[in-house]
Scaffold this active site. Structure first.
Site, mmCIF file in Angstrom:
data_model
loop_
_atom_site.group_PDB
_atom_site.id
_atom_site.type_symbol
_atom_site.label_atom_id
_atom_site.label_comp_id
_atom_site.label_asym_id
_atom_site.label_seq_id
_atom_site.Cartn_x
_atom_site.Cartn_y
_atom_site.Cartn_z
ATOM 1 N N SER A 18 0.867 -1.186 0.000
ATOM 2 C CA SER A 18 0.000 0.000 0.000
ATOM 3 C C SER A 18 0.901 1.231 0.000
ATOM 4 O O SER A 18 0.892 2.046 0.905
ATOM 5 C CB SER A 18 -0.927 -0.008 1.214
ATOM 6 O OG SER A 18 -0.205 0.169 2.406
ATOM 7 N N HIS A 39 -3.582 -5.768 2.716
ATOM 8 C CA HIS A 39 -2.723 -6.859 3.181
ATOM 9 C C HIS A 39 -3.488 -8.159 3.399
ATOM 10 O O HIS A 39 -2.903 -9.160 3.806
ATOM 11 C CB HIS A 39 -1.999 -6.466 4.475
ATOM 12 C CG HIS A 39 -0.985 -5.387 4.266
ATOM 13 N ND1 HIS A 39 -0.339 -4.760 5.296
ATOM 14 C CD2 HIS A 39 -0.497 -4.840 3.125
ATOM 15 C CE1 HIS A 39 0.496 -3.861 4.816
ATOM 16 N NE2 HIS A 39 0.407 -3.881 3.503
ATOM 17 N N GLU A 63 -4.275 -2.566 9.338
ATOM 18 C CA GLU A 63 -3.552 -3.177 10.460
ATOM 19 C C GLU A 63 -4.249 -2.898 11.782
ATOM 20 O O GLU A 63 -4.646 -1.766 12.052
ATOM 21 C CB GLU A 63 -2.131 -2.606 10.558
ATOM 22 C CG GLU A 63 -1.272 -2.874 9.350
ATOM 23 C CD GLU A 63 0.093 -2.228 9.483
ATOM 24 O OE1 GLU A 63 0.637 -2.175 10.605
ATOM 25 O OE2 GLU A 63 0.610 -1.748 8.466
ATOM 26 N N GLU A 102 1.506 -9.428 6.807
ATOM 27 C CA GLU A 102 2.492 -9.022 7.821
ATOM 28 C C GLU A 102 2.595 -9.992 8.983
ATOM 29 O O GLU A 102 3.117 -9.642 10.049
ATOM 30 C CB GLU A 102 2.158 -7.628 8.337
ATOM 31 C CG GLU A 102 2.321 -6.561 7.277
ATOM 32 C CD GLU A 102 2.424 -5.161 7.849
ATOM 33 O OE1 GLU A 102 2.451 -5.009 9.083
ATOM 34 O OE2 GLU A 102 2.471 -4.221 7.047
ATOM 35 N N ASP A 105 -3.720 0.999 11.655
ATOM 36 C CA ASP A 105 -3.319 1.705 10.449
ATOM 37 C C ASP A 105 -4.509 1.574 9.506
ATOM 38 O O ASP A 105 -4.756 0.501 8.959
ATOM 39 C CB ASP A 105 -2.054 1.088 9.836
ATOM 40 C CG ASP A 105 -1.634 1.807 8.561
ATOM 41 O OD1 ASP A 105 -2.296 2.812 8.205
ATOM 42 O OD2 ASP A 105 -0.657 1.365 7.923
ATOM 43 N N GLU A 158 -3.275 5.552 12.366
ATOM 44 C CA GLU A 158 -2.375 5.925 11.259
ATOM 45 C C GLU A 158 -3.174 6.130 9.973
ATOM 46 O O GLU A 158 -4.117 5.383 9.703
ATOM 47 C CB GLU A 158 -1.351 4.794 11.087
ATOM 48 C CG GLU A 158 -0.323 5.021 9.999
ATOM 49 C CD GLU A 158 0.618 3.809 9.899
ATOM 50 O OE1 GLU A 158 0.923 3.180 10.947
ATOM 51 O OE2 GLU A 158 1.037 3.488 8.773
ATOM 52 N N ASP A 171 1.690 8.424 7.430
ATOM 53 C CA ASP A 171 2.540 7.461 6.718
ATOM 54 C C ASP A 171 2.499 7.811 5.229
ATOM 55 O O ASP A 171 3.390 8.497 4.729
ATOM 56 C CB ASP A 171 2.072 6.027 6.987
ATOM 57 C CG ASP A 171 2.808 5.007 6.132
ATOM 58 O OD1 ASP A 171 3.879 5.329 5.601
ATOM 59 O OD2 ASP A 171 2.320 3.861 5.973
ATOM 60 N N LYS A 177 10.049 5.324 7.348
ATOM 61 C CA LYS A 177 10.410 4.140 6.553
ATOM 62 C C LYS A 177 11.530 4.553 5.601
ATOM 63 O O LYS A 177 11.272 5.297 4.641
ATOM 64 C CB LYS A 177 9.217 3.686 5.718
ATOM 65 C CG LYS A 177 8.027 3.135 6.496
ATOM 66 C CD LYS A 177 6.843 2.988 5.545
ATOM 67 C CE LYS A 177 5.721 2.145 6.116
ATOM 68 N NZ LYS A 177 4.502 2.228 5.281
ATOM 69 N N HIS A 222 9.012 -1.216 9.359
ATOM 70 C CA HIS A 222 9.325 -2.185 8.308
ATOM 71 C C HIS A 222 8.384 -1.950 7.130
ATOM 72 O O HIS A 222 7.624 -0.980 7.122
ATOM 73 C CB HIS A 222 9.123 -3.601 8.877
ATOM 74 C CG HIS A 222 7.668 -3.921 9.101
ATOM 75 N ND1 HIS A 222 7.162 -5.187 9.083
ATOM 76 C CD2 HIS A 222 6.595 -3.106 9.317
ATOM 77 C CE1 HIS A 222 5.863 -5.153 9.272
ATOM 78 N NE2 HIS A 222 5.497 -3.916 9.426
ATOM 79 N N LYS A 249 7.266 -0.498 14.281
ATOM 80 C CA LYS A 249 6.317 -1.415 13.654
ATOM 81 C C LYS A 249 7.133 -2.469 12.939
ATOM 82 O O LYS A 249 7.854 -2.152 11.987
ATOM 83 C CB LYS A 249 5.470 -0.658 12.618
ATOM 84 C CG LYS A 249 4.106 -0.214 13.132
ATOM 85 C CD LYS A 249 3.372 0.653 12.119
ATOM 86 C CE LYS A 249 2.936 -0.089 10.886
ATOM 87 N NZ LYS A 249 1.997 0.723 10.051
HETATM 88 P P1 PGA Z 1 3.113 -1.285 3.166
HETATM 89 O O1 PGA Z 1 2.218 -1.208 4.481
HETATM 90 O O2 PGA Z 1 4.484 -1.684 3.565
HETATM 91 O O3 PGA Z 1 2.386 -2.276 2.303
HETATM 92 O O4 PGA Z 1 3.085 0.114 2.563
HETATM 93 C C1 PGA Z 1 2.696 -0.743 5.706
HETATM 94 C C2 PGA Z 1 2.006 0.508 6.157
HETATM 95 O O5 PGA Z 1 1.122 1.041 5.445
HETATM 96 O O6 PGA Z 1 2.323 1.019 7.227
HETATM 97 ZN ZN ZN Z 2 0.747 2.708 6.955
#
Ligand code: PGA
Ligand code: ZN
Length: 395
Positions: free
Chosen positions: A40, A149, A158, A193, A225, A266, A293, A318, A346, A369
């Site tokens: 995503s 996911h 999440e 995940e 999230d 998030e 994010d 990230k 991650h 995370k």
């Molecule tokens: P992604 O998801 O690694 O698929 O982008 C993680 C997140 O959105 O925090």
């Molecule tokens: Zn996210």
């Protein structure tokens, strides 16, 4: 630091997709790094270079060609020097020339080489570079997967448990609750995940179950999230087959915060819905964390803008959203300057590289995370954090 050789190859991530692994050699020192991959992904992230068929042969060719030519035989005084050179060679705003994946694999391997040369742990080297005091992060343990996911079986991407305290104790507690949740859910698939991927009829059900399970654990709270960019189609958010306006969704979040111990939310809205983030902050900003994010994509400019407009009070960090550690560390410093909390993260497609654990501790992040406890690549990060905790106590 004199670079003698640069090699890259394709390895498979947790979804079985190819990703890049790079090895740098300097005299008797050798360091390897591999790069994770999101699903995503925010549309403002740096470019992950992929071949038309999804492979990474072009990214590998860039590492072993253009980048290797620029690095081999030269002496570098710091990892910042190497990152600065990568940024100049790439020459684009979105890293589309070399690829953020190609660049980050070099950037992390270089950080490891400099740490080895200085004979200090990786986390210490990162802390020195960021000029911060290392600290144990809260664990954001993914327990249920939804959204992109898990084929949108649950609306939000999440559902996480946030566990405070020493990593060793927190991990043990998280494992206990993760196991109990598994028993309660019965036979359900696992999501991307490494958390469970069940189906529920109402938005509240997962929160009812989680709040009941964590009631005996005062160190635990709940995070989500929403990854709402994935839910946003034709000017409305689609959850469990129903459409929600931004105001409707705001009321959903208000209700969750009123009824359950919510640590953070998030990406509550689409990545470009700046005004909706700011409005939610005025309603919930003092009661919970609103985390950027896809909104901020570890980009210093977007973090500064989110700060200027009061859109969030916490930021996901990230490294592969921006492409070099040098820029990631600027993003961390901007996060601190804005008095936002930083959560190192991650990606949903992971490798066995545990860099993010050293990074989270090294930058003194509020949280990390690192996924669910049902996948080895996620557990390795938590285990590395436990080792760091032990290592830092004995130094
Ligand atoms: P992604 O998801 O690694 O698929 O982008 C993680 C997140 O959105 O925090
Ligand atoms: Zn996210």
């Amino acid at each position: 630091m004199h670079i003698d050789s640069v090699h890259a190859r394709a390895i498979l991530d947790t979804r079985g997709r190819p990703t890049i692994e790079t090895t740098l050699v300097s005299r008797h020192l050798k360091a390897t790094a591999s790069v994770p991959s999101g699903k995503s992904t925010g549309s403002h992230e740096a470019c992950e270079l992929r071949d038309p068929d999804g492979g990474v042969t072009q990214a590998i060719a860039n590492v072993e060609g253009t980048i290797a030519q620029a690095l081999i035989g030269r002496d570098f005084v710091s990892s910042d020097d190497i990152d600065a050179l990568l940024i100049v060679i790439d020459g684009t705003a979105d890293k589309s020339h070399l690829g953020a994946n190609a660049m980050l694999s070099i950037s992390i391997a270089a950080e490891r080489l400099f740490a080895q040369e200085a004979r200090i742990p990786l986390w210490r080297s990162i802390a020195n570079r960021a000029r911060v005091t290392p600290a144990v992060p809260h664990l954001y343990v993914n327990v249920m997967n939804g959204g992109a996911h898990a084929d949108f079986k649950l609306p939000f991407q999440e559902y996480l448990l946030v566990v405070e305290g020493s990593t060793h104790a927190a991990l043990k507690e998280a494992h206990e609750v993760f196991t109990k949740l598994g028993e309660k859910l019965g036979k359900v698939p696992m999501g991307d995940e490494g958390g469970y991927a069940p189906t529920f009829d109402t938005l509240e059900e997962p929160f009812e179950i989680l709040s009941e399970l964590i009631a005996p654990h005062p160190s635990m709270s709940i995070a989500i999230d929403a990854a709402a960019s994935e839910l946003y189609h034709d000017a409305a958010y689609r959850l469990l087959g129903k459409e929600y306006s931004a105001d409707d969704l705001s009321r959903v979040y208000e209700n969750l915060v009123a009824r359950y111990p919510m640590h953070s939310i998030e990406d509550p809205f689409d990545e470009d819905a700046h005004g909706d983030f700011a409005r939610l902050m005025t309603i919930l900003g003092k009661k919970t964390r609103i985390v950027g994010d896809d909104l901020t994509v570890t980009n210093p400019e977007r973090i500064e803008s989110a700060s200027a407009h009061g859109e969030i009070n916490a930021v996901l960090i990230k490294p592969n959203q921006i492409g070099t550690l040098q820029e990631t560390i600027v993003a961390v410093q901007d996060t601190r300057a804005a008095e936002f909390e930083a959560i190192a993260s991650h990606r949903s497609g992971e490798t066995d590289d545990t860099f993010i654990a050293d990074f989270a501790y090294g930058i003194g992040a509020h949280g990390i995370k690192a996924g669910g406890l049902g996948q080895k690549e996620r557990l390795l990060k938590y285990e590395r954090l436990v080792a760091i905790e032990r290592e830092s106590l004995s130094l």
